[in-house]
Design a protein around this motif. Sequence first.
Motif, short mmCIF file in Angstrom:
data_model
loop_
_atom_site.label_atom_id
_atom_site.label_comp_id
_atom_site.label_asym_id
_atom_site.label_seq_id
_atom_site.Cartn_x
_atom_site.Cartn_y
_atom_site.Cartn_z
N ILE A 184 31.48 43.76 49.02
CA ILE A 184 32.59 43.43 48.11
C ILE A 184 31.99 43.03 46.76
O ILE A 184 31.03 42.26 46.72
CB ILE A 184 33.37 42.20 48.68
CG1 ILE A 184 33.87 42.44 50.11
CG2 ILE A 184 34.48 41.77 47.73
CD1 ILE A 184 35.10 43.25 50.25
N ASP A 185 32.58 43.51 45.68
CA ASP A 185 32.15 43.07 44.35
C ASP A 185 32.74 41.68 44.11
O ASP A 185 33.93 41.53 43.87
CB ASP A 185 32.65 44.06 43.29
CG ASP A 185 32.27 43.61 41.88
OD1 ASP A 185 31.65 42.53 41.74
OD2 ASP A 185 32.60 44.35 40.93
N ALA A 186 31.87 40.66 44.19
CA ALA A 186 32.33 39.27 44.16
C ALA A 186 32.25 38.65 42.77
O ALA A 186 32.48 37.46 42.61
CB ALA A 186 31.50 38.44 45.14
N SER A 187 31.92 39.48 41.78
CA SER A 187 31.77 38.91 40.43
C SER A 187 33.12 38.84 39.70
O SER A 187 33.25 38.19 38.68
CB SER A 187 30.78 39.75 39.62
OG SER A 187 31.24 41.08 39.58
N LYS A 188 34.12 39.47 40.27
CA LYS A 188 35.46 39.49 39.65
C LYS A 188 36.19 38.15 39.91
O LYS A 188 35.75 37.36 40.74
CB LYS A 188 36.27 40.63 40.26
CG LYS A 188 35.68 41.99 39.93
CD LYS A 188 36.55 43.08 40.53
CE LYS A 188 36.02 44.43 40.15
NZ LYS A 188 36.53 45.48 41.03
N PRO A 189 37.33 37.94 39.24
CA PRO A 189 38.12 36.72 39.52
C PRO A 189 38.51 36.66 41.01
O PRO A 189 38.68 37.70 41.65
CB PRO A 189 39.36 36.89 38.64
CG PRO A 189 38.95 37.85 37.57
CD PRO A 189 37.93 38.75 38.17
N ALA A 190 38.66 35.44 41.52
CA ALA A 190 38.88 35.23 42.96
C ALA A 190 40.05 36.04 43.51
O ALA A 190 39.97 36.56 44.63
CB ALA A 190 39.08 33.74 43.22
N GLU A 191 41.12 36.18 42.74
CA GLU A 191 42.30 36.91 43.24
C GLU A 191 41.95 38.39 43.45
O GLU A 191 42.40 39.01 44.43
CB GLU A 191 43.48 36.83 42.27
CG GLU A 191 43.96 35.43 41.93
CD GLU A 191 43.00 34.68 40.99
OE1 GLU A 191 42.38 35.35 40.15
OE2 GLU A 191 42.86 33.46 41.13
N GLU A 192 41.18 38.93 42.52
CA GLU A 192 40.79 40.35 42.66
C GLU A 192 39.82 40.55 43.82
O GLU A 192 39.88 41.56 44.51
CB GLU A 192 40.14 40.84 41.36
CG GLU A 192 41.14 41.10 40.27
CD GLU A 192 40.47 41.58 38.98
OE1 GLU A 192 39.57 42.44 39.03
OE2 GLU A 192 40.86 41.05 37.92
N VAL A 193 38.93 39.58 44.00
CA VAL A 193 38.01 39.67 45.14
C VAL A 193 38.82 39.68 46.43
O VAL A 193 38.55 40.48 47.34
CB VAL A 193 36.98 38.50 45.13
CG1 VAL A 193 36.08 38.58 46.36
CG2 VAL A 193 36.15 38.51 43.85
N PHE A 194 39.84 38.84 46.47
CA PHE A 194 40.62 38.79 47.72
C PHE A 194 41.39 40.09 47.98
O PHE A 194 41.59 40.46 49.14
CB PHE A 194 41.56 37.58 47.77
CG PHE A 194 42.20 37.41 49.13
CD1 PHE A 194 41.43 37.39 50.29
CD2 PHE A 194 43.58 37.32 49.27
CE1 PHE A 194 41.99 37.28 51.56
CE2 PHE A 194 44.16 37.20 50.53
CZ PHE A 194 43.37 37.18 51.67
N GLU A 195 41.78 40.78 46.95
CA GLU A 195 42.43 42.09 47.15
C GLU A 195 41.47 43.03 47.90
O GLU A 195 41.86 43.74 48.83
CB GLU A 195 42.85 42.71 45.81
CG GLU A 195 44.04 42.03 45.16
CD GLU A 195 45.26 41.96 46.07
OE1 GLU A 195 45.61 42.99 46.68
OE2 GLU A 195 45.86 40.86 46.20
N ALA A 196 40.19 43.00 47.49
CA ALA A 196 39.19 43.86 48.15
C ALA A 196 38.94 43.39 49.59
O ALA A 196 38.75 44.20 50.51
CB ALA A 196 37.89 43.84 47.35
N VAL A 197 38.98 42.08 49.78
CA VAL A 197 38.78 41.52 51.14
C VAL A 197 39.94 41.94 52.05
O VAL A 197 39.75 42.34 53.20
CB VAL A 197 38.66 39.97 51.06
CG1 VAL A 197 38.75 39.34 52.44
CG2 VAL A 197 37.37 39.58 50.36
N LYS A 198 41.15 41.85 51.49
CA LYS A 198 42.34 42.23 52.27
C LYS A 198 42.25 43.68 52.74
O LYS A 198 42.64 44.01 53.86
CB LYS A 198 43.60 42.07 51.41
CG LYS A 198 44.25 40.73 51.55
CD LYS A 198 45.70 40.77 51.10
CE LYS A 198 45.78 40.45 49.64
NZ LYS A 198 47.10 40.24 49.11
#
Length: 205
Positions: A184-198
């Motif tokens: 996961i690209d974790a350098s983005k804002p937390a909300e965007e990271v969670f979209e990728a996690v979802k």
Amino acid sequence: MGTNVDAANTEGTGSALIEKNPKIVFVLGGPGSGKGTQCANIVEHFGYTHLSAGDLLRAEVQTGSENGTMIEKMMSEGVIVPSEVTIKLLERAIMENENDKFLIDGFPRNDENRSSFESLTGIEPEFVLFFDCSEDEMEKRLLTRNQGRKDDNIDTIRKRFKVFTESSLNVINYYNSKGKVKKIDASKPAEEVFEAVKAVFAPLS
Ligand code: ADP
Ligand code: C5P
Ligand code: MG
């Protein structure tokens, strides 16, 4: 359910864990990559129990146990505590919880952590969630984390980055070679990271 590996060789507390056969996802990434933050989101949306190896070690120090002084010293230097100590804490936390699916955050941190867990518990992770983030970004986050952690100072942060590069990346490479890493690209804002996690967890639930 998780996959048992070499279950016949396992002794002691490991055997209870084999019987429980929990589903495990390892959550890895450098210090400050956002593992804890995203695990809280996954717990809320997907019903996992979150176990942070670092949090379990800090709690063990607080109990004043015989290992406490050694653990505290090693953590203040950013080095990896002997696997048997960390694995015992993880095993206990898994066995004490009724859930059968766990996010194990910050473990395994080196090859010894990985191979000891595998041979003691017989458990292979379902997959590995890897939060990929630059050191510059992680350093900024750690220096502003403000959770009163003694190891969030620039000297220890640099040591922790070195341990991550020299030891923890090996573990990620190992699982990558088995096709088990979801990066996961974790350098983005937390909300965007969670979209990728979802996008990783939603198809599984
Ligand atoms: P880790 O568990 O990987 O060490 P944390 O989840 O504790 O990381 O996050 C470290 C710090 O960075 C915390 O203060 C957290 O609020 C913040 N943080 C987490 N994710 C992000 C993000 N995507 N962007 C900016 N700051 C973040
Ligand atoms: O993951 P976290 O940043 O909370 O870990 C803090 C410290 O706990 C690490 O720098 C290390 O000293 C210790 N630790 C460990 N073995 C692990 C996880 C954490 O020794 N598997
Ligand atoms: Mg954390």
